[in-house]
Enzyme design. Structure first.
Site, PDB file in Angstrom:
ATOM      1  N   LYS A  52     -22.913 -14.753   5.866  1.00  0.00           N
ATOM      2  CA  LYS A  52     -23.012 -14.674   4.396  1.00  0.00           C
ATOM      3  C   LYS A  52     -22.878 -13.222   3.940  1.00  0.00           C
ATOM      4  O   LYS A  52     -22.168 -12.919   2.975  1.00  0.00           O
ATOM      5  CB  LYS A  52     -24.352 -15.280   3.936  1.00  0.00           C
ATOM      6  N   GLN A  96     -33.420 -17.980   3.917  1.00  0.00           N
ATOM      7  CA  GLN A  96     -32.786 -18.816   4.933  1.00  0.00           C
ATOM      8  C   GLN A  96     -33.803 -19.785   5.551  1.00  0.00           C
ATOM      9  O   GLN A  96     -34.894 -19.380   5.939  1.00  0.00           O
ATOM     10  CB  GLN A  96     -32.168 -17.915   6.022  1.00  0.00           C
ATOM     11  N   ASP A 119     -28.722 -20.874  -3.929  1.00  0.00           N
ATOM     12  CA  ASP A 119     -28.646 -21.986  -2.966  1.00  0.00           C
ATOM     13  C   ASP A 119     -28.752 -23.330  -3.697  1.00  0.00           C
ATOM     14  O   ASP A 119     -28.477 -24.380  -3.117  1.00  0.00           O
ATOM     15  CB  ASP A 119     -29.797 -21.893  -1.949  1.00  0.00           C
TER      16      ASP A 119
END
Ligand code: NDP
Length: 294
Positions: A52, A96, A119
């Site tokens: 990412k 994460q 997200d």
């Protein structure tokens, strides 16, 4: 069979994002900025976050990776999230997953300002998605929609079968494919570990989305001739065939299922690359303030 080629599609969309990020820099004097928090040192998570960050750099975003040991407390993590929420120089924040067992992922998700939740896991974004309102769509389902859109796969009136009902993939995918939009307008079945006659259910699917986390789980006898098959699974196995020491497998038995499918995503080179694109697009929108005013 035709390949839904995540490599080609993601490269093309990332070129567009790069151009838009350059325009944003010209207009605002700064780059879109994504922060990723990584707790512990899970091998898969390390790889995903590194990718990412690398992709942010490729498209001209700023990116910051904040790392903590597994012993960070929930309170400390939430305090850091609140600091980032208040920082106008940061547009998007992801934490994460998975997190260590003493940290409640629901509390962490809700601590993130929904306007920075690139997200798309915050209940505000999920609720707005369900109502077809502007929102951050979870990155993996968003990437799948972009892929279906790119290949002009007509989904209207089709029967979609989702295998897996996780909060990050299966469940939002089912909402998105049922919405009154293109891609969408499917008749959706969501299956899971308690589903009876799973094979018969999956066989009904004109579109099959597999998000289970079990290597080669979807076999050719479960798939209808001509189905569009989207393989979300990323199953890592130690291997001496690759430089990284790991080999990736999907949730779909690609070799056999590709003989029956009309379209199929490979693993690697499919949904994983599109997930990054979903995240980058959300971060750009967060910086521009087009979904929620800055
Ligand atoms: P979860 O473990 O959260 O969910 C798995 C789902 O599969 C659950 O709903 C579970 O059912 C269902 N399931 C498990 N076993 C069976 C079975 N025997 N029959 C039917 N259903 C079953 O996984 P995620 O959704 O987070 O991830 C799924 C896969 O996708 C993983 O390989 C993950 O690594 C990958 N992934 C890939 C991404 C990408 O970018 N390509 C992004 C995110 C995930 P139940 O709810 O009943 O337990």
């Amino acid at each position: 069979m035709q390949l839904l080629d995540g490599k080609a599609v993601s490269a093309k969309i990332k070129e567009d994002i790069k151009q838009e990020a350059a325009n944003f820099l010209k207009e605002s004097g700064r780059k879109p900025h994504l922060v990723a928090i990584l707790v512990g040192n899970d091998g898969g998570s390390e790889t995903y976050v590194a990718s990412k960050m690398r992709n942010c750099e490729m498209v001209g975003f700023d990116s910051t990776n904040i790392r903590y040991g597994v012993d960070i407390s929930e309170e400390e993590l939430i305090a850091k999230i609140q600091e980032i929420n208040a920082d106008p120089a940061i547009d998007g924040l992801i934490v994460q997953l998975p997190l260590p067992p003493h940290i409640d992922p629901e509390k962490i998700t809700e601590a993130i300002d929904y306007r920075k939740d690139v997200d798309g896991f915050h209940p505000v974004n999920l609720g707005r998605m369900q109502r077809n309102l502007p929102c951050f769509i979870p990155a993996t389902p968003y990437g799948i929609l972009l892929m279906l859109d790119h290949y002009k796969i007509d989904t209207a009136g089709k029967k979609a079968v989702i295998v897996g009902r996780s909060n990050i993939v299966g469940s939002p995918m089912s909402i998105l494919l049922a919405r009154n939009t293109q891609p969408g307008n499917c008749t959706v079945t969501v299956t899971h570990s308690r589903t009876q006659n799973l094979r018969e259910e999956v066989l009904q699917g004109d579109i099959v989305v597999a998000a289970i986390g079990k290597k080669n789980f979807v076999t050719a006898d479960m798939v209808k001739e001509g189905a569009v098959v989207i393989d979300v699974g990323i199953n890592r196995e130690v291997s001496d065939e690759t430089k990284s020491g790991f080999k990736l497998y999907g949730d779909v038995d690609f070799d056999a299922v590709s003989q029956k499918a009309s379209w199929i995503t490979p693993v690697p080179g499919g949904v994983g690359l599109m997930t990054i694109v979903g995240l980058l697009k959300n971060t750009l929108e967060a910086a521009r303030g087009t979904i929620y005013k800055n």
